[in-house]
Design a protein around this motif. Sequence first.
Motif, PDB file in Angstrom:
ATOM      1  N   TRP A  17      -5.423  -2.665   3.745  1.00 44.35           N
ATOM      2  CA  TRP A  17      -4.009  -2.297   3.761  1.00 44.35           C
ATOM      3  C   TRP A  17      -3.431  -2.319   5.180  1.00 44.35           C
ATOM      4  O   TRP A  17      -2.419  -1.697   5.467  1.00 44.35           O
ATOM      5  CB  TRP A  17      -3.811  -0.900   3.150  1.00 44.35           C
ATOM      6  CG  TRP A  17      -3.704  -0.964   1.666  1.00 44.35           C
ATOM      7  CD1 TRP A  17      -4.662  -0.657   0.754  1.00 44.35           C
ATOM      8  CD2 TRP A  17      -2.569  -1.382   0.908  1.00 44.35           C
ATOM      9  NE1 TRP A  17      -4.202  -0.854  -0.515  1.00 44.35           N
ATOM     10  CE2 TRP A  17      -2.922  -1.294  -0.453  1.00 44.35           C
ATOM     11  CE3 TRP A  17      -1.294  -1.838   1.244  1.00 44.35           C
ATOM     12  CZ2 TRP A  17      -2.043  -1.641  -1.473  1.00 44.35           C
ATOM     13  CZ3 TRP A  17      -0.424  -2.175   0.234  1.00 44.35           C
ATOM     14  CH2 TRP A  17      -0.799  -2.077  -1.105  1.00 44.35           C
ATOM     15  N   ALA A 288       3.988  -0.468   4.335  1.00 43.84           N
ATOM     16  CA  ALA A 288       2.855  -0.218   3.435  1.00 43.84           C
ATOM     17  C   ALA A 288       3.277   0.592   2.220  1.00 43.84           C
ATOM     18  O   ALA A 288       2.940   0.265   1.083  1.00 43.84           O
ATOM     19  CB  ALA A 288       1.737   0.500   4.188  1.00 43.84           C
ATOM     20  N   PHE A 292       3.480  -0.569  -1.638  1.00 46.44           N
ATOM     21  CA  PHE A 292       2.696   0.238  -2.576  1.00 46.44           C
ATOM     22  C   PHE A 292       3.576   0.777  -3.702  1.00 46.44           C
ATOM     23  O   PHE A 292       3.156   0.859  -4.849  1.00 46.44           O
ATOM     24  CB  PHE A 292       2.056   1.404  -1.821  1.00 46.44           C
ATOM     25  CG  PHE A 292       0.979   2.108  -2.594  1.00 46.44           C
ATOM     26  CD1 PHE A 292      -0.299   1.582  -2.658  1.00 46.44           C
ATOM     27  CD2 PHE A 292       1.232   3.294  -3.252  1.00 46.44           C
ATOM     28  CE1 PHE A 292      -1.302   2.229  -3.364  1.00 46.44           C
ATOM     29  CE2 PHE A 292       0.242   3.947  -3.964  1.00 46.44           C
ATOM     30  CZ  PHE A 292      -1.037   3.416  -4.020  1.00 46.44           C
ATOM     31  N   ASP A 436      -7.582   2.123  -4.031  1.00 47.20           N
ATOM     32  CA  ASP A 436      -6.636   1.622  -3.036  1.00 47.20           C
ATOM     33  C   ASP A 436      -7.060   0.243  -2.528  1.00 47.20           C
ATOM     34  O   ASP A 436      -6.235  -0.663  -2.379  1.00 47.20           O
ATOM     35  CB  ASP A 436      -6.583   2.609  -1.861  1.00 47.20           C
ATOM     36  CG  ASP A 436      -5.186   2.732  -1.279  1.00 47.20           C
ATOM     37  OD1 ASP A 436      -4.225   2.322  -1.949  1.00 47.20           O
ATOM     38  OD2 ASP A 436      -5.063   3.249  -0.160  1.00 47.20           O
ATOM     39  N   GLY A 440      -5.065  -3.417  -3.053  1.00 46.89           N
ATOM     40  CA  GLY A 440      -4.701  -4.324  -1.965  1.00 46.89           C
ATOM     41  C   GLY A 440      -5.279  -5.718  -2.161  1.00 46.89           C
ATOM     42  O   GLY A 440      -4.617  -6.725  -1.897  1.00 46.89           O
TER      43      GLY A 440
END
Length: 473
Positions: A17, A288, A292, A436, A440
């Motif tokens: 990320w 980010a 997201f 997570d 990504g």
Amino acid sequence: MWEAINGFLGVVDDFVWGVPLMVLIMAGGLLLTVRLGLLQVRKLPLALKWMVKNEEGGEGEISSFAALCTALSATIGTGNIVGVATAVCAGGPGALFWMIVAAFLGMATKYSEGLLAVKYRVVAEDGHSLGGPFYYIEQGMGAKWKWLAKVFAFFGVCVGLFGIGTFSQVNGIASAVNNFFDPNNAHCVKILPFLGEYSWSVVIASLLLAFCVAAVLIGGVKRIASVSQIIVPFMAIIYFVFAIILVCCNITAVPMAIKTIVVAAFTPKAITGGAVGSMFVAMQKGVARGIFSNEAGLGSAPIAAAAAQTKEPVRQGLVSMTGTFIDTIIICTLTGLSIVLTGAWQVEGLEGVAVTTYAFQNGLPFPAQVSSFILMLCLVFFAFTTILGWDYYSERCLEYLSGGNMKHVKIYRWLYILAVFIGPYMTVSAVWTIADIFNGLMALPNMIALFALNGVVAAETKKFFQKHNKDNK
């Protein structure tokens, strides 16, 4: 040992990320924005009109609006409340500016994803639709790229089951309910010897949630879409109304708040005194969290877009584009503005949902308990619909991976429901980090496809609007 594993996963997560992925997604959005001639500005009124006006005819399972609501059900989640607060606290008010920039470019990305999803989708004889990055990679880029399509589908299944769709959302709901009904954990029960004690509010919330999720998911995409069509507009409007009330009650402070956001985006030290970080940190956190939140570039939303009853890929692309506009440019902006207006981001000791709760309690003209209840209600609905949306995404990914074997999909569905049930009792931070990372990694195959097929998107768009303009003369 666990500390070493968590440390390693943290490094991988920061890399995935980090700057390379954000640059890739932003560059893709910028390229598509240029190639489409600022389509997200020129065609936004038409997109908003078509968002609520379903197309007659066309193959597919659900209406365009239902497809949009299914996509929004996954994107409008805890990120709109918790994620924005995290970004503003970590990157300063300037993070909100970069979040909006990311969303603006993301609208072109989301448009392209929706267009390609419908253009390359497969519709079975029973009307069952399957499409998304795996099909526009395989059919648009060629069969030799099928391995890349399978990589995307694998990551999609993992994201759904291991966190973003289940554990993190269920934890968000359980925490919100527990903080409102039993903040001091005065009423606890020991369910199993190895689980420890949990508040009755958490136990009851997990049982009710698992039942509600099961009742919806067993009905398949049509039931998910019908529930999303009711809950998504309802919860978005409620949150929008109360956030607007907050802004109106503090209207005199709005010009200063906007100035703070813009100045902090480029010269954060002038606002924060250097306490929060540099312009790079503000940009990184804002971009980010924006990506997201609205998932533009991740490749999840086109899976829902492929189920839409439409004959025109461009039309569905425009409808998909409104998702990013609603999710980030409207809802996330209102959350961020509320946090800046009330100074919640500067209160020491607050993080996550507590920041937004403080903003609502201090910015709304209602008793603190009422404001907390409203926010809890929004969080519960936001997270619930995200659970539904991500089940649909991950089921379609598994269907592609297994070559259409629906037995595997049904087994997965029950595993997903089980994950929802045990979610409130999961406390291993590695679970969230792994989810997570997978989230990504989904973006990499999808962005490769968008770069490769940008010429197809531009040609389809030009062809459609030439015909549309001619027909409307």
